[in-house]
Design an enzyme around this catalytic site. Structure first.
Site, short mmCIF file in Angstrom:
data_model
loop_
_atom_site.label_atom_id
_atom_site.label_comp_id
_atom_site.label_asym_id
_atom_site.label_seq_id
_atom_site.Cartn_x
_atom_site.Cartn_y
_atom_site.Cartn_z
N SER A 39 0.83 -1.21 0.00
CA SER A 39 0.00 0.00 0.00
C SER A 39 0.87 1.27 0.00
CB SER A 39 -0.95 -0.04 1.20
OG SER A 39 -1.98 0.91 1.07
N ASP A 151 -5.09 -3.75 -2.86
CA ASP A 151 -4.19 -3.55 -1.71
C ASP A 151 -3.88 -4.88 -1.01
OD1 ASP A 151 -3.16 -2.82 0.85
OD2 ASP A 151 -4.18 -0.89 0.72
#
Length: 271
Positions: A39, A151
């Site tokens: 991320s 993610d």
């Protein structure tokens, strides 16, 4: 640990704390040999692998307008299309591919099709970074071949194991935390979902860090929200301050371990 890899965890905008921590690591003459991230951590790792220094990252982050990057796309698989973020990442990485990098990079994502962790080590860097920040429901997923990527937070939020698998001798894991998370009562739907994901992610990630990291830098951002753009400079400074504390403690341990006491020396010489 003068040659070491670094793993960067997620944390939304609070992930800019990694910039300060990285700056401090480099100031201690530590040669960063491998980087991996999830991320926001993937973005910092990717920019560094593309040749950007922490001061340059700080300038780039502070000059970004979050509002101008909000390309609403309700008809897609997420609230935001993410195209504007991708174009910015493409510019910041100079359009580089993994094969162009001098420092090995790995980007952590989750493939919604295979329902498994995906480690990206090839292709266009900007596209990989865009995939790793694709929070489900917020950003549209990224298609790569047969994969539908989002993610990687929920399966591995701090890939120290990936850094070691890449060949790093040592690994420093930088982790963004909020110490009041356990005691704070969720205040809405997004807060409840966020808490649920935190629980699922933290248990598995904690186990991986204990097994694969040689040093953990915890940056407590208890008073900073995940999307608080106004606190970026404060967050970066705190990241550097916390990293300095950890590194100084490590140096003190090393100096103590090098001390030879008289009784120990006499025992050795008498053998």
């Amino acid at each position: 640990m003068h040659e070491t890899g670094v793993s960067f965890g997620g944390g939304c905008l609070r992930g800019v704390a990694h910039i300060g921590a990285l700056k401090e690591i480099l100031s201690h003459d530590i040669s960063v040999t491998h980087v991996a991230g999830t991320s926001a951590g993937a973005v910092i790792a990717g920019l560094f692998a593309c040749g950007m220094r922490p001061d340059q990252m700080a300038d780039a982050v502070e000059s970004l307008s979050i509002r101008k990057h909000l390309d609403i796309g309700f008809n897609r698989k997420g609230w935001l299309k993410g195209d504007r973020f991708y174009q910015t990442l493409l510019k910041l990485t100079d359009g580089k591919y993994f094969s162009d990098l001098d420092i090995p990079l790995a980007v952590v994502c989750v493939d919604l099709h295979s329902r498994s962790l995906t480690i990206i080590k090839e292709g266009e860097v900007a596209k990989a970074l865009r995939a790793s920040i694709a929070i489900p429901g917020v950003f549209s997923p990224v298609e790569m071949g047969s994969k539908l990527l989002v993610d990687g937070y929920i399966l591995n939020n701090n890939p120290a194991d990936v850094v070691k698998a890449m060949g790093a001798r040592h690994c420093i894991a930088i982790r963004v935390l909020s110490s009041n998370m356990q005691n704070e009562t969720p205040k809405g739907v997004l807060s409840c979902v966020n808490r649920y994901m935190d629980i699922a992610s933290s248990i598995h990630t904690e186990q991986l860090l204990k097994k694969h990291s040689d040093m953990i830098m915890d940056i407590d951002l208890v008073d900073v929200g995940r999307f608080d753009h106004k606190s970026l400079s404060t967050v970066m400074k705190r990241g550097q301050d916390e990293a300095r504390k950890v590194l100084l403690q490590e140096k003190m341990k090393e100096s103590v371990n090098r001390v030879v006491y008289l009784d120990q020396w006499l025992k050795k010489t008498s053998v």
